[in-house]
Design an enzyme around this catalytic site. Structure first.
Site, mmCIF file in Angstrom:
data_model
loop_
_atom_site.group_PDB
_atom_site.id
_atom_site.type_symbol
_atom_site.label_atom_id
_atom_site.label_comp_id
_atom_site.label_asym_id
_atom_site.label_seq_id
_atom_site.Cartn_x
_atom_site.Cartn_y
_atom_site.Cartn_z
ATOM 1 N N TYR A 69 1.427 -1.181 -0.098
ATOM 2 C CA TYR A 69 -0.110 0.104 0.015
ATOM 3 C C TYR A 69 0.711 1.425 -0.007
ATOM 4 C CZ TYR A 69 -3.603 -2.837 0.219
ATOM 5 O OH TYR A 69 -4.784 -3.903 -0.106
ATOM 6 N N ASP A 104 -7.867 4.800 -5.148
ATOM 7 C CA ASP A 104 -6.778 6.063 -5.431
ATOM 8 C C ASP A 104 -7.810 7.565 -5.497
ATOM 9 O OD1 ASP A 104 -7.441 5.024 -8.795
ATOM 10 O OD2 ASP A 104 -8.204 6.939 -8.385
ATOM 11 N N HIS A 109 -14.700 0.642 -1.257
ATOM 12 C CA HIS A 109 -13.480 -0.134 -1.309
ATOM 13 C C HIS A 109 -12.475 0.072 -0.207
ATOM 14 C CE1 HIS A 109 -14.588 -3.630 -4.415
ATOM 15 N NE2 HIS A 109 -15.387 -3.453 -2.992
ATOM 16 N N CYS A 149 -7.126 2.559 13.312
ATOM 17 C CA CYS A 149 -6.268 2.310 13.925
ATOM 18 C C CYS A 149 -7.178 0.775 14.752
ATOM 19 C CB CYS A 149 -6.195 2.873 14.798
ATOM 20 S SG CYS A 149 -5.798 2.401 16.625
ATOM 21 N N GLY A 176 -15.108 0.412 -16.631
ATOM 22 C CA GLY A 176 -13.340 0.022 -16.392
ATOM 23 C C GLY A 176 -13.843 -1.017 -15.290
ATOM 24 N N THR A 177 -14.210 -1.721 -14.781
ATOM 25 C CA THR A 177 -14.083 -2.743 -13.851
ATOM 26 C C THR A 177 -14.488 -4.523 -14.549
ATOM 27 O OG1 THR A 177 -15.337 -3.926 -12.479
ATOM 28 C CG2 THR A 177 -16.995 -2.446 -13.601
ATOM 29 N N SER A 178 -14.080 -5.497 -14.202
ATOM 30 C CA SER A 178 -13.841 -6.987 -14.737
ATOM 31 C C SER A 178 -14.855 -7.704 -14.231
ATOM 32 C CB SER A 178 -12.666 -7.833 -14.570
ATOM 33 O OG SER A 178 -12.558 -7.434 -12.770
ATOM 34 N N ALA A 195 -11.533 4.063 -21.707
ATOM 35 C CA ALA A 195 -12.472 4.984 -20.899
ATOM 36 C C ALA A 195 -12.359 6.704 -20.864
ATOM 37 C CB ALA A 195 -12.667 4.374 -20.042
HETATM 38 C C1 BV8 Z 1 -17.723 -9.472 1.420
HETATM 39 C C2 BV8 Z 1 -9.326 -3.373 -2.086
HETATM 40 C C3 BV8 Z 1 -18.054 -10.631 2.745
HETATM 41 C C4 BV8 Z 1 -7.710 -3.529 -2.221
HETATM 42 C C5 BV8 Z 1 -10.832 -4.895 -3.169
HETATM 43 C C6 BV8 Z 1 -16.694 -16.603 -4.855
HETATM 44 C C7 BV8 Z 1 -17.602 -16.188 -5.815
HETATM 45 C C8 BV8 Z 1 -17.967 -14.905 -5.398
HETATM 46 C C9 BV8 Z 1 -17.660 -13.950 -4.172
HETATM 47 C C10 BV8 Z 1 -16.623 -14.834 -3.454
HETATM 48 C C11 BV8 Z 1 -16.279 -15.886 -3.525
HETATM 49 N N1 BV8 Z 1 -15.186 -15.933 -2.407
HETATM 50 C C12 BV8 Z 1 -14.864 -14.821 -1.920
HETATM 51 C C13 BV8 Z 1 -15.808 -13.844 -2.691
HETATM 52 C C14 BV8 Z 1 -15.954 -12.916 -1.710
HETATM 53 C C15 BV8 Z 1 -14.889 -11.450 -2.899
HETATM 54 C C16 BV8 Z 1 -15.144 -11.855 -4.103
HETATM 55 O O1 BV8 Z 1 -15.883 -11.848 -4.730
HETATM 56 N N2 BV8 Z 1 -13.941 -12.559 -4.441
HETATM 57 C C17 BV8 Z 1 -13.517 -12.345 -6.418
HETATM 58 C C18 BV8 Z 1 -12.424 -12.870 -6.265
HETATM 59 C C19 BV8 Z 1 -14.534 -14.474 -6.555
HETATM 60 N N3 BV8 Z 1 -15.370 -10.118 -2.359
HETATM 61 C C20 BV8 Z 1 -15.552 -10.037 -0.964
HETATM 62 O O2 BV8 Z 1 -14.412 -10.325 -0.016
HETATM 63 C C21 BV8 Z 1 -15.739 -8.403 -0.467
HETATM 64 N N4 BV8 Z 1 -16.116 -8.728 0.687
HETATM 65 O O3 BV8 Z 1 -18.220 -10.367 -0.115
HETATM 66 O O4 BV8 Z 1 -17.859 -10.044 2.220
HETATM 67 C C22 BV8 Z 1 -18.677 -10.610 3.896
HETATM 68 C C23 BV8 Z 1 -20.635 -10.204 4.261
HETATM 69 C C24 BV8 Z 1 -20.796 -9.772 5.372
HETATM 70 C C25 BV8 Z 1 -19.915 -9.499 6.291
HETATM 71 C C26 BV8 Z 1 -18.313 -9.148 6.402
HETATM 72 C C27 BV8 Z 1 -18.067 -9.456 4.894
HETATM 73 C C28 BV8 Z 1 -14.884 -7.804 -0.620
HETATM 74 C C29 BV8 Z 1 -14.162 -7.185 -1.982
HETATM 75 C C30 BV8 Z 1 -12.980 -6.057 -1.289
HETATM 76 C C31 BV8 Z 1 -11.850 -6.151 -2.365
HETATM 77 N N5 BV8 Z 1 -11.239 -5.420 -1.867
HETATM 78 N N6 BV8 Z 1 -10.463 -3.278 -3.459
HETATM 79 C C32 BV8 Z 1 -7.514 -2.883 -2.767
HETATM 80 O O5 BV8 Z 1 -7.861 -2.396 -3.286
HETATM 81 O O6 BV8 Z 1 -6.004 -3.001 -2.648
HETATM 82 S S1 BV8 Z 1 -11.147 -5.622 -3.800
HETATM 83 C C33 BV8 Z 1 -10.387 -5.086 -5.633
HETATM 84 O O7 BV8 Z 1 -10.650 -5.496 -7.172
HETATM 85 C C34 BV8 Z 1 -10.554 -3.694 -6.318
HETATM 86 O O8 BV8 Z 1 -11.400 -2.596 -5.139
HETATM 87 C C35 BV8 Z 1 -10.596 -3.692 -7.656
HETATM 88 O O9 BV8 Z 1 -11.427 -2.977 -7.860
HETATM 89 C C36 BV8 Z 1 -11.407 -4.531 -7.716
HETATM 90 C C37 BV8 Z 1 -12.079 -5.456 -8.505
HETATM 91 O O10 BV8 Z 1 -11.564 -5.226 -9.890
HETATM 92 P P1 BV8 Z 1 -11.387 -4.353 -10.951
HETATM 93 O O11 BV8 Z 1 -11.587 -2.529 -10.120
HETATM 94 O O12 BV8 Z 1 -12.674 -4.493 -11.622
HETATM 95 O O13 BV8 Z 1 -10.153 -4.301 -12.041
HETATM 96 P P2 BV8 Z 1 -9.496 -5.175 -12.666
HETATM 97 O O14 BV8 Z 1 -8.607 -4.633 -12.977
HETATM 98 O O15 BV8 Z 1 -10.447 -6.689 -11.862
HETATM 99 O O16 BV8 Z 1 -10.458 -4.987 -14.003
HETATM 100 C C38 BV8 Z 1 -10.069 -3.876 -14.948
HETATM 101 C C39 BV8 Z 1 -11.045 -3.812 -16.330
HETATM 102 O O17 BV8 Z 1 -10.759 -2.299 -16.665
HETATM 103 C C40 BV8 Z 1 -10.623 -4.825 -16.832
HETATM 104 O O18 BV8 Z 1 -12.028 -5.405 -17.739
HETATM 105 C C41 BV8 Z 1 -10.502 -4.603 -17.635
HETATM 106 O O19 BV8 Z 1 -10.151 -4.871 -19.891
HETATM 107 C C42 BV8 Z 1 -11.112 -3.094 -18.346
HETATM 108 N N7 BV8 Z 1 -9.474 -1.754 -18.240
HETATM 109 C C43 BV8 Z 1 -7.562 -1.215 -18.198
HETATM 110 N N8 BV8 Z 1 -7.989 -0.795 -19.216
HETATM 111 C C44 BV8 Z 1 -8.841 0.033 -19.700
HETATM 112 C C45 BV8 Z 1 -10.493 -0.525 -18.980
HETATM 113 N N9 BV8 Z 1 -11.670 -0.223 -19.614
HETATM 114 C C46 BV8 Z 1 -12.086 1.034 -20.425
HETATM 115 N N10 BV8 Z 1 -10.708 1.910 -20.508
HETATM 116 C C47 BV8 Z 1 -9.086 1.093 -20.098
HETATM 117 N N11 BV8 Z 1 -7.774 1.908 -20.908
#
Ligand code: BV8
Length: 236
Positions: free
Chosen positions: A57, A95, A110, A118, A177-179, A221
């Site tokens: 981070y 960001d 997020h 803390c 811009g989200t997958s 985007a």
């Molecule tokens: C929760 C902070 C429960 C960290 C992040 C199985 C099935 C379903 C769900 C789950 C599962 N197993 C576990 C889960 C839950 C889990 C989850 O969904 N996992 C996934 C991976 C399967 N989710 C969680 O844990 C969430 N919490 O469920 O809590 C709960 C309930 C009650 C009480 C307590 C708990 C919490 C999720 C949050 C995690 N933290 N971020 C950090 O940033 O360091 S997530 C992280 O991924 C970021 O926030 C990021 O934003 C997010 C999603 O990714 P994207 O933003 O979409 O980025 P990515 O690279 O994937 O995609 C980019 C896209 O842009 C692409 O499509 C690309 O083609 C496109 N692109 C690229 N360039 C361009 C563009 N588009 C346009 N123009 C361009 N130039």
């Protein structure tokens, strides 16, 4: 009698910041220093190896000073300024480019790189510079428990009640811009469809959830978001 403007709800992901120079999560196979991102972004990782997580981070927080908002961030601010109806921006990004691009009140579901909290006294606040395991909490003085104010995997995203209320009353819902792989963010489009919203996906390629959207605008985007905003502002 002026027609009521449709409420617009926008969800952004790492792709909207890609052209500003910030890495996305999954475009470069989502690895960081050989670790899977979701392996580093968890409470267990912080417990197991706090130095590694703090470094992850610290580097991203420092990178903010080297990047600028792009035309997509600025177009959403223009929409907020000029559209006659409600515009809600929900971002998965940690960001500050939406704010620096001129949008006020973005919901960071997020968390944010420039905030820390803390684990002991629950103090939270703005933070510039690095956070080390030896950094003491400004409130209670405890070291080793000041963490980035980021929602990690397995933790509850922020403001879900506000988010669900906004999406449930949206006339237009756009995912930019989200997958569409991370929940609950990726499930919001289904709530929007249930609410009868027109759903739009803006991405530079097809995603796992493209089929859920009424319309898909494929392209960078920085090109597609300003064009989409121009269309919305031209509506009567
Ligand atoms: C929760 C902070 C429960 C960290 C992040 C199985 C099935 C379903 C769900 C789950 C599962 N197993 C576990 C889960 C839950 C889990 C989850 O969904 N996992 C996934 C991976 C399967 N989710 C969680 O844990 C969430 N919490 O469920 O809590 C709960 C309930 C009650 C009480 C307590 C708990 C919490 C999720 C949050 C995690 N933290 N971020 C950090 O940033 O360091 S997530 C992280 O991924 C970021 O926030 C990021 O934003 C997010 C999603 O990714 P994207 O933003 O979409 O980025 P990515 O690279 O994937 O995609 C980019 C896209 O842009 C692409 O499509 C690309 O083609 C496109 N692109 C690229 N360039 C361009 C563009 N588009 C346009 N123009 C361009 N130039």
């Amino acid at each position: 009698m002026r027609k009521q403007k449709r409420a617009i709800v926008i969800l952004t992901g790492a792709g909207i910041s890609a052209e500003s120079g910030l890495a996305t999560f999954r475009d470069q196979d989502g690895l960081w220093e050989g670790h899977a991102v979701d392996e580093v972004a968890t409470p267990e990782a912080f417990e197991r190896n706090p130095e590694l997580v703090q470094r992850f981070y610290n580097l991203r927080r420092a990178a903010l000073a080297t990047v600028e908002p792009n035309a997509a961030h600025r177009a959403l601010a223009r929409l907020q300024d000029e559209y006659g109806g409600r515009v809600t921006l929900i971002t998965q990004n940690v960001d500050d480019l939406h704010e620096r691009g001129g949008f006020s009140g973005a919901i960071h579901m997020h968390g944010e790189l420039r905030r820390v909290k803390c684990e002991v006294c629950h103090w939270e606040g703005g933070w510039e510079g690095d956070l080390e395991v030896t950094t003491a909490c400004p409130e209670c003085g405890t070291t080793g428990h000041l963490r980035p104010d980021i929602v990690w995997f397995g933790e509850m995203p922020y403001s879900m009640d506000v988010i669900e209320a906004a999406v449930g009353s949206a006339g237009v819902f756009a995912a930019i811009g989200t997958s569409g792989l991370v929940y609950p963010a990726a499930g919001l489009v289904r709530l929007a469809k249930f609410a009868g919203a027109e759903t739009v996906e803006i991405n530079n390629k097809e995603t796992a959830v493209s089929g859920t959207f009424d319309r898909c605008r494929t392209g960078p985007a920085s090109v597609e978001v300003p064009a989409w905003v121009d269309e919305l502002l031209a509506e009567d």
